[in-house]
Design a protein around this motif. Structure first.
Motif, PDB file in Angstrom:
ATOM      1  N   LEU A  39       0.816  -1.209   0.000  1.00 43.69           N
ATOM      2  CA  LEU A  39       0.000   0.000   0.000  1.00 43.69           C
ATOM      3  C   LEU A  39       0.857   1.268   0.000  1.00 43.69           C
ATOM      4  O   LEU A  39       0.606   2.202  -0.760  1.00 43.69           O
ATOM      5  CB  LEU A  39      -0.940  -0.006   1.203  1.00 43.69           C
ATOM      6  N   ALA A  40       1.887   1.318   0.853  1.00 46.05           N
ATOM      7  CA  ALA A  40       2.716   2.520   0.916  1.00 46.05           C
ATOM      8  C   ALA A  40       3.489   2.717  -0.379  1.00 46.05           C
ATOM      9  O   ALA A  40       3.644   3.845  -0.857  1.00 46.05           O
ATOM     10  CB  ALA A  40       3.675   2.435   2.108  1.00 46.05           C
ATOM     11  N   GLN A  41       3.998   1.634  -0.961  1.00 46.03           N
ATOM     12  CA  GLN A  41       4.688   1.741  -2.243  1.00 46.03           C
ATOM     13  C   GLN A  41       3.731   2.218  -3.332  1.00 46.03           C
ATOM     14  O   GLN A  41       4.101   3.022  -4.196  1.00 46.03           O
ATOM     15  CB  GLN A  41       5.290   0.396  -2.633  1.00 46.03           C
ATOM     16  N   ALA A  42       2.481   1.719  -3.300  1.00 46.67           N
ATOM     17  CA  ALA A  42       1.492   2.141  -4.291  1.00 46.67           C
ATOM     18  C   ALA A  42       1.222   3.633  -4.183  1.00 46.67           C
ATOM     19  O   ALA A  42       1.038   4.323  -5.198  1.00 46.67           O
ATOM     20  CB  ALA A  42       0.198   1.349  -4.102  1.00 46.67           C
ATOM     21  N   GLU A  43       1.219   4.163  -2.968  1.00 46.79           N
ATOM     22  CA  GLU A  43       1.004   5.600  -2.790  1.00 46.79           C
ATOM     23  C   GLU A  43       2.167   6.405  -3.365  1.00 46.79           C
ATOM     24  O   GLU A  43       1.960   7.408  -4.064  1.00 46.79           O
ATOM     25  CB  GLU A  43       0.831   5.916  -1.301  1.00 46.79           C
ATOM     26  N   GLY A  69       6.164  10.565   0.120  1.00 52.49           N
ATOM     27  CA  GLY A  69       7.124   9.509  -0.119  1.00 52.49           C
ATOM     28  C   GLY A  69       8.544  10.017  -0.211  1.00 52.49           C
ATOM     29  O   GLY A  69       8.860  11.155   0.172  1.00 52.49           O
ATOM     30  N   LEU A  70       9.410   9.172  -0.764  1.00 51.72           N
ATOM     31  CA  LEU A  70      10.825   9.491  -0.865  1.00 51.72           C
ATOM     32  C   LEU A  70      11.056  10.734  -1.716  1.00 51.72           C
ATOM     33  O   LEU A  70      11.906  11.572  -1.391  1.00 51.72           O
ATOM     34  CB  LEU A  70      11.570   8.288  -1.461  1.00 51.72           C
ATOM     35  N   ASP A  71      10.300  10.882  -2.784  1.00 53.16           N
ATOM     36  CA  ASP A  71      10.473  12.035  -3.657  1.00 53.16           C
ATOM     37  C   ASP A  71      10.195  13.343  -2.902  1.00 53.16           C
ATOM     38  O   ASP A  71      10.932  14.324  -3.043  1.00 53.16           O
ATOM     39  CB  ASP A  71       9.545  11.909  -4.868  1.00 53.16           C
ATOM     40  N   ALA A  72       9.135  13.348  -2.108  1.00 53.20           N
ATOM     41  CA  ALA A  72       8.806  14.544  -1.324  1.00 53.20           C
ATOM     42  C   ALA A  72       9.880  14.819  -0.282  1.00 53.20           C
ATOM     43  O   ALA A  72      10.218  15.981   0.000  1.00 53.20           O
ATOM     44  CB  ALA A  72       7.444  14.371  -0.654  1.00 53.20           C
ATOM     45  N   ALA A  76       6.312  10.292   6.128  1.00 54.45           N
ATOM     46  CA  ALA A  76       5.746   8.941   6.049  1.00 54.45           C
ATOM     47  C   ALA A  76       4.617   8.952   5.041  1.00 54.45           C
ATOM     48  O   ALA A  76       3.961   9.979   4.837  1.00 54.45           O
ATOM     49  CB  ALA A  76       5.222   8.484   7.411  1.00 54.45           C
ATOM     50  N   SER A  77       4.404   7.830   4.380  1.00 53.58           N
ATOM     51  CA  SER A  77       3.213   7.683   3.542  1.00 53.58           C
ATOM     52  C   SER A  77       2.015   7.453   4.453  1.00 53.58           C
ATOM     53  O   SER A  77       2.167   6.955   5.575  1.00 53.58           O
ATOM     54  CB  SER A  77       3.381   6.505   2.583  1.00 53.58           C
ATOM     55  N   PRO A  78       0.812   7.794   4.010  1.00 56.64           N
ATOM     56  CA  PRO A  78      -0.360   7.598   4.865  1.00 56.64           C
ATOM     57  C   PRO A  78      -0.538   6.157   5.340  1.00 56.64           C
ATOM     58  O   PRO A  78      -1.056   5.928   6.430  1.00 56.64           O
ATOM     59  CB  PRO A  78      -1.523   8.039   3.968  1.00 56.64           C
ATOM     60  N   THR A  79      -0.098   5.176   4.534  1.00 59.70           N
ATOM     61  CA  THR A  79      -0.276   3.772   4.918  1.00 59.70           C
ATOM     62  C   THR A  79       0.993   3.132   5.459  1.00 59.70           C
ATOM     63  O   THR A  79       1.052   1.918   5.646  1.00 59.70           O
ATOM     64  CB  THR A  79      -0.789   2.947   3.730  1.00 59.70           C
ATOM     65  N   THR A  80       2.034   3.935   5.715  1.00 57.94           N
ATOM     66  CA  THR A  80       3.221   3.411   6.400  1.00 57.94           C
ATOM     67  C   THR A  80       2.818   2.878   7.770  1.00 57.94           C
ATOM     68  O   THR A  80       1.980   3.462   8.458  1.00 57.94           O
ATOM     69  CB  THR A  80       4.263   4.531   6.577  1.00 57.94           C
ATOM     70  N   TRP A 133       1.051   2.578  14.532  1.00 54.97           N
ATOM     71  CA  TRP A 133       0.140   3.527  13.898  1.00 54.97           C
ATOM     72  C   TRP A 133       0.357   3.516  12.390  1.00 54.97           C
ATOM     73  O   TRP A 133       1.444   3.192  11.917  1.00 54.97           O
ATOM     74  CB  TRP A 133       0.402   4.951  14.400  1.00 54.97           C
ATOM     75  N   THR A 134      -0.651   3.888  11.645  1.00 55.20           N
ATOM     76  CA  THR A 134      -0.425   4.193  10.229  1.00 55.20           C
ATOM     77  C   THR A 134       0.221   5.573  10.140  1.00 55.20           C
ATOM     78  O   THR A 134       0.175   6.367  11.082  1.00 55.20           O
ATOM     79  CB  THR A 134      -1.735   4.213   9.429  1.00 55.20           C
ATOM     80  N   GLY A 135       0.835   5.858   8.981  1.00 60.27           N
ATOM     81  CA  GLY A 135       1.441   7.170   8.803  1.00 60.27           C
ATOM     82  C   GLY A 135       0.441   8.295   8.967  1.00 60.27           C
ATOM     83  O   GLY A 135       0.765   9.349   9.535  1.00 60.27           O
TER      84      GLY A 135
END
Length: 601
Positions: free
Chosen positions: A65-69, A495-498, A389-393, A479-481
């Motif tokens: 999920l986090a990678q998909a985001e 994500g990493l880009d941000a 963090a991504s929202p689903t991290t 917790w989720t991100g």
């Protein structure tokens, strides 16, 4: 007119966080896309006039999920540059969970689904296994203590069902993960969240139902999806395009020159252009954002990983990379990419210390959390200036646990007994042949209290919060991100880009003015040479572990090949077959390892 380039992003074999360092594993993974590289290539392709679009192929081994985001955000930026994205899959979750693969596909302009496929937008189910009854029958006695109630690893061995705290934590995780997925899909597909939730309730959906629910645009086979992409680029389904895998594509030399110099060069001058780029870079060397990875279980030593095991973030390796980044005058900022459920307390603390040293030198440090950055993974991230963090991290899990498994009775049942002599009252404290006595339990509990207080204290300092306020969010809870951001445990969602963009801004530079380098950047030949000292670039490379991993700190001290060691090893193998990660649950990699839930597939 030049033939347009149609890129392919094939995720049917999965998506890696980083290239494996172990040579055999790296060779086997050579055709599997790597997330940071994929995002960089998408940015380059968005700026390339030769690239017209991309076909996204998603399979059962799709991203989390986090990678998909993260990848979805990069696809949106690619589309914003006027490029076409077509997504296709045989089935988004055939007889299984297709939530993450479909979440990624929903970022495309058009979503195709094979007519015989389906859409498993079933939501999220999190599971935990309990083996107490089985261990009782075997005569195995687990002695594991945790801080605090949400650190549920001991429950696996000491309970037969979820505690109220574990059920509360897992339910909120599942709720938050689905909330994020539903919101993103609703925005991407321009339909209401209530409609998406109705689809989740009705899933799994047939292909026809998925189209009826407006979750896919077309029912078609792979050739039809590619024909649609060709038509978008050339105006004809059989139009001429240059087809390239995204991870095998790179900008033409003339395009690289144009970006570096602001000058447009004809194709005939490509060779001369490469020389010009080299001269410009020598004369005006750009700054660097150093990306240092913390991937896998955090362990002491060099870490690494073999073909039969996942990656391990060795403290020696990570700390050497951070120290080298701090000494490199060309490094303008550092991004620490954390994709780890944690592990060793001392190893995590060593990495935390090196990040603090960078911050003290006023080198901007940004932490970027991947799919999981929990327990020790959170410990190392919290020292950064800014945490993304991504929202689903999955993050947090600020807690600790430790103990051992006593197998004396189990061995006695098959006629194996052990006798030992000792010098030192606590020489057998960690022995698998005897239980803790009251004094030993008191020592263990006192140490766990000390580690927990240190973890919470450093987290409170890093987050600028009062100890009691931070402790209320700790207690071993994951917790989720999104929830962590709402509670102040992370600073930004992205994500990493941000995170890289934020690091460049913190350095007072524009993102385009800085090179982004996986650190340390060691040439292939240098990787094969022995390191002259601990500060050399190739000293920051992980090594494949030798032998089998131990199963708990206490068992590591036992003689190699002893019956109890073989029994626990066998139990671990049986547990893995049943879907239970016994090593993680026992804290093999250290007391700051997060007992994360299993995603039910």
């Amino acid at each position: 007119m030049a033939t347009p380039v149609l890129l392919e992003l094939d995720l049917t074999r999965g998506l890696l966080e980083a290239v494996p360092e172990e040579p055999l594993a790296a060779f086997r993974a050579r055709d599997i896309p790597v997330l940071p590289t994929t995002i960089r290539r998408l940015r380059e392709a968005a700026a390339s006039p030769s690239v017209g679009g991309l076909v996204l192929v998603v399979g059962a081994e799709g991203p989390g999920l986090a990678q998909a985001e993260e990848l979805g955000a990069a696809l949106c930026a690619f589309r914003a540059a006027g490029k076409k994205v077509v997504a296709w899959s045989e089935s988004y979750g055939e007889q299984g969970d297709g939530t993450a693969p479909y979440l990624l596909a929903s970022h495309a302009d058009e979503v195709y689904l094979q007519p015989s496929g389906g859409l498993g937008l079933v939501g999220v189910a999190l599971a935990s296994q309990f083996v107490k009854e089985g261990l009782d029958r075997l005569g195995v006695v687990p002695q594991v203590s945790a801080r605090k109630e949400y650190k549920s690893a001991p429950d696996t061995f000491q309970r037969t069902s979820m505690s109220d705290a574990q059920r509360e934590s897992y339910q909120r995780l599942a709720d938050s993960l689905v909330e994020q997925a539903v919101s993103t899909i609703a925005d991407n597909r321009d339909i209401g969240e209530s409609s998406v939730r109705e689809s989740v309730a009705a899933a799994p959906l047939t292909a026809a139902q998925a189209k009826e629910h407006r979750l896919v645009d077309h029912l078609g086979y792979r050739d039809e999806a590619y024909a649609a992409a060709r038509r978008a680029l050339t105006g004809s389904e059989d139009g001429s395009v240059t087809l390239r895998y995204l991870h095998r594509w790179s900008p033409a030399p003339a395009e690289r020159v144009a970006r570096a110099t602001g000058r447009e060069l004809p194709r005939a001058l490509a060779k001369e252009g490469r020389r010009l780029v080299a001269r410009v870079r020598r004369a005006h060397r750009p700054g660097t954002v150093a990306v240092v990875g913390v991937e896998g279980a955090i362990v002491s030593g060099r870490g690494g990983g073999g073909p039969m095991s996942g990656p391990r973030a060795g403290a020696d390796r990570v700390c050497a990379a951070l120290r080298r980044a701090g000494r490199d005058d060309d490094v303008a900022a550092v991004v620490v990419r954390v994709s780890s459920p944690g592990g060793s307390y001392t190893a995590s603390d060593a990495i935390h210390r090196e990040i603090c040293r960078l911050v003290d030198k006023e080198i901007p440090v940004v932490a970027s959390m991947g799919q999981v950055a929990a327990s020790g993974g959170y410990f190392v991230a919290m020292a950064a200036d800014t945490v993304f963090a991504s929202p689903t991290t999955l993050t947090g899990s600020i807690g600790v646990f430790a103990g051992k498994v006593v197998v004396a009775d189990a061995l006695a049942k098959v006629g194996i007994r052990t006798e030992a002599v000792q010098q030192g009252e606590q020489a057998q404290m960690w022995s698998a042949q005897q239980t803790f006595d009251e004094a030993q339990l008191a020592r263990l509990d006192a140490w766990l209290d000390e580690v927990y207080a240190d973890f919470v204290g450093k987290a409170a300092q890093g987050r600028g919060m009062a100890y009691d306020d931070l402790e209320a969010l700790a207690r071993g809870r994951v917790w989720t991100g999104a929830d962590a951001h709402e509670r102040g445990l992370v600073d930004e969602l992205g994500g990493l880009d941000a995170a890289i963009a934020a690091a460049a801004k913190a350095a007072g530079r524009e993102r385009g003015d800085l090179d982004v380098v996986r650190y340390p950047d060691v040439p292939a030949l240098a990787r094969l040479l022995p390191a002259p000292n601990s500060e050399a670039p190739n000293a920051s490379l992980g090594l494949a572990p030798t032998g089998l991993p131990g199963l708990g700190a206490g068992l590591a001290a036992l003689a190699a090949g002893a019956p109890e060691s073989r029994l626990v090893e066998l139990a671990a193998r049986v547990a893995r077959t049943a879907g239970l990660d016994l090593e993680t649950a026992l804290g093999t990699h250290g007391v700051l390892h997060a007992p994360l839930p299993s995603f039910v597939r």
